[in-house]
Motif scaffolding. Structure first.
Motif, short mmCIF file in Angstrom:
data_model
loop_
_atom_site.label_atom_id
_atom_site.label_comp_id
_atom_site.label_asym_id
_atom_site.label_seq_id
_atom_site.Cartn_x
_atom_site.Cartn_y
_atom_site.Cartn_z
N PRO A 199 0.80 -1.23 0.00
CA PRO A 199 0.00 0.00 0.00
C PRO A 199 0.83 1.28 0.00
N VAL A 200 2.10 1.21 0.40
CA VAL A 200 2.92 2.43 0.40
C VAL A 200 3.85 2.47 -0.81
N SER A 201 3.63 1.59 -1.79
CA SER A 201 4.50 1.58 -2.97
C SER A 201 4.46 2.89 -3.76
N PRO A 202 3.39 3.73 -3.68
CA PRO A 202 3.49 5.03 -4.36
C PRO A 202 4.68 5.87 -3.92
N ILE A 203 5.20 5.64 -2.73
CA ILE A 203 6.35 6.43 -2.29
C ILE A 203 7.59 6.08 -3.11
N PRO A 204 8.03 4.81 -3.17
CA PRO A 204 9.20 4.54 -4.02
C PRO A 204 8.91 4.73 -5.51
N TYR A 205 7.66 4.49 -5.93
CA TYR A 205 7.35 4.68 -7.35
C TYR A 205 7.45 6.15 -7.74
N SER A 206 7.09 7.05 -6.85
CA SER A 206 7.21 8.48 -7.18
C SER A 206 8.68 8.86 -7.33
N GLU A 207 9.54 8.27 -6.51
CA GLU A 207 10.97 8.53 -6.65
C GLU A 207 11.49 8.03 -7.99
N LEU A 208 11.08 6.82 -8.38
CA LEU A 208 11.52 6.26 -9.65
C LEU A 208 11.00 7.09 -10.83
N PHE A 209 9.76 7.52 -10.74
CA PHE A 209 9.18 8.32 -11.81
C PHE A 209 9.96 9.62 -12.00
N LEU A 210 10.23 10.33 -10.94
CA LEU A 210 10.95 11.60 -11.05
C LEU A 210 12.39 11.39 -11.48
N LEU A 211 12.98 10.26 -11.09
CA LEU A 211 14.33 9.95 -11.55
C LEU A 211 14.32 9.74 -13.07
N GLY A 212 13.36 8.95 -13.56
CA GLY A 212 13.27 8.75 -14.99
C GLY A 212 12.97 10.04 -15.73
N LEU A 213 12.14 10.90 -15.15
CA LEU A 213 11.82 12.18 -15.78
C LEU A 213 13.06 13.06 -15.86
N ALA A 214 13.89 13.03 -14.82
CA ALA A 214 15.14 13.80 -14.85
C ALA A 214 16.03 13.33 -15.99
N PHE A 215 16.16 12.02 -16.16
CA PHE A 215 17.00 11.50 -17.23
C PHE A 215 16.44 11.86 -18.61
N ALA A 216 15.11 11.84 -18.75
CA ALA A 216 14.50 12.22 -20.02
C ALA A 216 14.79 13.69 -20.33
N CYS A 217 14.70 14.55 -19.33
CA CYS A 217 14.98 15.97 -19.54
C CYS A 217 16.44 16.19 -19.92
N ILE A 218 17.34 15.40 -19.34
CA ILE A 218 18.75 15.52 -19.70
C ILE A 218 18.94 15.21 -21.17
N VAL A 219 18.32 14.12 -21.63
CA VAL A 219 18.46 13.73 -23.03
C VAL A 219 17.92 14.82 -23.95
N ARG A 220 16.77 15.34 -23.61
CA ARG A 220 16.17 16.35 -24.48
C ARG A 220 16.98 17.64 -24.49
#
Length: 332
Positions: A199-220
């Motif tokens: 039930p608390v998996s949204p916490i680590p998933y939010s971290e992973l999502f923002l990490l992936g978003l950071a990497f996507a922004c770097i590429v762009r």
């Protein structure tokens, strides 16, 4: 760069690179998701496959080998064409986005923790469960510290190089949309977080999502560079495995990198308030006008905003103006 050397956009790709059609891309993405998630259900459904997934090499060949083979066969190298492009701007953008979104991630985690504490205090105990990845690395932490950089490279090639980079290579103007859904996909395929933390998996998933978003922004914002996000991805994972050996050093390295990145992001934001440099009259562009990375030549793509600040300018060779026409001959 001479005008004749411009990478002219074509129907196949945003910068003259032949790409597989959309249906081939969708097939490659589907095979990627299936291959990564298969480790969580195929061994249970087909007992004969258990030895493959229990063997580290066999598991890696399925989880990463199938996606790489799928994209190579169906899409090709086109989206990876600029993996080494613009290393200096890429480093700046890497620190900027990694630092800024890591700090944002901390705020999101704290906010979610408060919400859980108010709505369901008992659920927080799920976060005390050990991380399965760290548990599996406990027998040889140093190997996994080093191997993190290999995994970081492979995952960045797959997710930011092909899954996200395909749309940049096609010349999309809605890169933010693709950055969001590909980052959500990147987080979602880490299914063991949901299995472990419930039930608390949204916490680590939010971290992973923002990490992936950071990497996507770097590429762009770096014009397609994959080396910097791969190194940052590897360093991020390596510090996690380093906690098995020395938590104090691991935390110091991780937060040191985040703080340096946050400082770069702050300086960048302050500098971005200034007007972008004017383009010299008659300057030769380094990219074709419709190239998805043409903003690197002009200093911006559209009007700069808080979410789209001007890039650090890249020198553009000036072209001398044409000489004035000769005066008309005198009458008579």
């Amino acid at each position: 760069m001479e005008v004749s050397q411009l990478e002219t956009p074509s129907p196949e790709g945003g910068y003259g690179t032949a790409l597989g059609g959309l249906e081939r891309y969708v097939a490659a993405v589907a095979l990627t998701v299936f291959a990564i998630l298969s480790q969580y259900f195929l061994p249970q459904l087909i007992p004969a496959l258990r030895p493959v997934y229990r063997d580290a090499l066999g598991d890696l060949l399925v989880v990463y080998g199938v996606p790489i083979a799928s994209f190579l066969g169906l899409v090709g190298f086109g989206p990876l064409r600029r993996a080494f492009a613009h290393p200096v701007p890429a480093l700046v953008q890497g620190l900027r986005w990694y630092g800024a979104l890591s700090i944002l991630s901390l705020g999101v985690v704290l906010a979610l923790a408060v919400i859980y504490q108010v709505l369901d205090p008992g659920a927080i105990r799920f976060l005390e469960r050990p991380n399965p990845a760290l548990q599996s690395a406990a027998s040889d932490p140093w190997f996994w510290v080093a191997f993190s950089f290999v995994i970081g490279l492979v995952e960045e090639v797959i997710f930011r190089g092909w899954v996200f980079g395909y749309w940049l290579a096609k010349g999309t103007r809605s890169w933010e949309v693709h950055a969001v859904w590909t980052s959500a996909m990147f987080a979602g395929v880490h299914a063991y977080y949901g299995i472990t933390y419930g039930p608390v998996s949204p916490i680590p998933y939010s971290e992973l999502f923002l990490l992936g978003l950071a990497f996507a922004c770097i590429v762009r914002y770096s014009g397609g560079n994959l080396v910097v996000p791969a190194l940052l991805h590897g360093a991020h994972d390596a510090t996690a495995f380093l906690t098995l050996l020395n938590p104090e050093v691991a935390n110091a390295l991780q937060w040191g990198l985040i703080l340096i990145g946050g400082l770069v992001a702050l300086v960048y934001a302050l500098l971005s308030r200034e007007a972008p440099p004017a383009i010299p009259a008659g300057a030769a562009p380094r990219f074709a006008p419709d190239d998805p990375y043409s903003f690197l030549a002009t200093g911006r793509m559209g009007e700069p905003t808080a979410l789209n600040p001007p890039m650090f300018p890249i020198p553009i060779p000036s072209v001398p103006p044409e000489p004035p026409p000769p005066p008309p001959p005198p009458p008579g």
